[in-house]
Design a protein around this motif. Structure first.
Motif, short mmCIF file in Angstrom:
data_model
loop_
_atom_site.label_atom_id
_atom_site.label_comp_id
_atom_site.label_asym_id
_atom_site.label_seq_id
_atom_site.Cartn_x
_atom_site.Cartn_y
_atom_site.Cartn_z
N LEU A 20 61.65 -49.68 -48.38
CA LEU A 20 60.34 -48.90 -47.92
C LEU A 20 59.29 -50.02 -47.64
O LEU A 20 58.85 -50.58 -48.41
CB LEU A 20 59.94 -48.04 -49.05
CG LEU A 20 58.57 -47.20 -48.55
CD1 LEU A 20 58.92 -46.43 -47.33
CD2 LEU A 20 57.94 -46.38 -49.79
N VAL A 21 58.92 -49.88 -46.16
CA VAL A 21 57.72 -50.62 -45.78
C VAL A 21 56.54 -49.82 -45.72
O VAL A 21 56.76 -48.57 -45.32
CB VAL A 21 58.06 -51.15 -44.64
CG1 VAL A 21 57.09 -51.62 -43.69
CG2 VAL A 21 59.34 -52.20 -44.40
N THR A 22 55.53 -50.13 -46.28
CA THR A 22 54.08 -49.54 -46.06
C THR A 22 53.22 -50.42 -45.42
O THR A 22 53.08 -51.70 -45.61
CB THR A 22 53.53 -49.48 -47.66
OG1 THR A 22 54.44 -48.71 -48.56
CG2 THR A 22 52.24 -48.83 -47.64
N LEU A 23 52.65 -49.81 -44.22
CA LEU A 23 51.60 -50.51 -43.38
C LEU A 23 50.27 -49.66 -43.98
O LEU A 23 49.90 -48.84 -43.78
CB LEU A 23 51.90 -50.00 -42.06
CG LEU A 23 50.85 -50.68 -40.93
CD1 LEU A 23 50.83 -52.10 -41.07
CD2 LEU A 23 51.43 -50.29 -39.64
N ILE A 24 49.50 -50.52 -44.33
CA ILE A 24 48.03 -50.20 -44.86
C ILE A 24 47.08 -50.69 -43.80
O ILE A 24 47.13 -52.07 -43.34
CB ILE A 24 47.80 -50.86 -46.27
CG1 ILE A 24 48.67 -50.37 -46.96
CG2 ILE A 24 46.30 -50.52 -46.39
CD1 ILE A 24 48.67 -51.10 -48.31
#
Length: 95
Positions: A20-24
């Motif tokens: 899972l990649v999370t872009l903040i």
């Protein structure tokens, strides 16, 4: 191997589908838009799930990351901030 001490077990590599990649980031941020393009492309190629989190909607994320956005997390751990390098992200997701 089930009864082997955790100290001697090898970490098993995750498949791209388990990542899972999370872009903040935040709206109206050109660096965030650039990062999103890279994340969408690489995650799309590899079949990796990704999500967007907006620091203007989450006080904790704002306090933690406001000086670094955009920030990319891979499996919950900070991978990079400001600029996303395609090759480095790909390697993190496949290695």
């Amino acid at each position: 191997m089930a009864d082997m001490s955790p100290l001697f077990r090898r970490a098993t590599a995750k498949s791209p589908g388990d990542r899972l990649v999370t872009l903040i980031g935040k709206p109206d941020c050109h660096l965030c838009d650039d990062a999103q393009s890279v994340v969408e492309r690489i995650c799309g190629e590899l079949g990796v799930a990704w999500e967007w989190k907006d620091i203007t909607q989450d006080a904790q994320l704002h306090d933690q990351y406001w000086e670094q956005i955009p920030v990319v997390l891979v499996d919950g751990a900070q991978h990079t901030f400001w600029r996303v390098n395609e090759d480095r992200l790909r390697k993190a997701l496949t290695g």
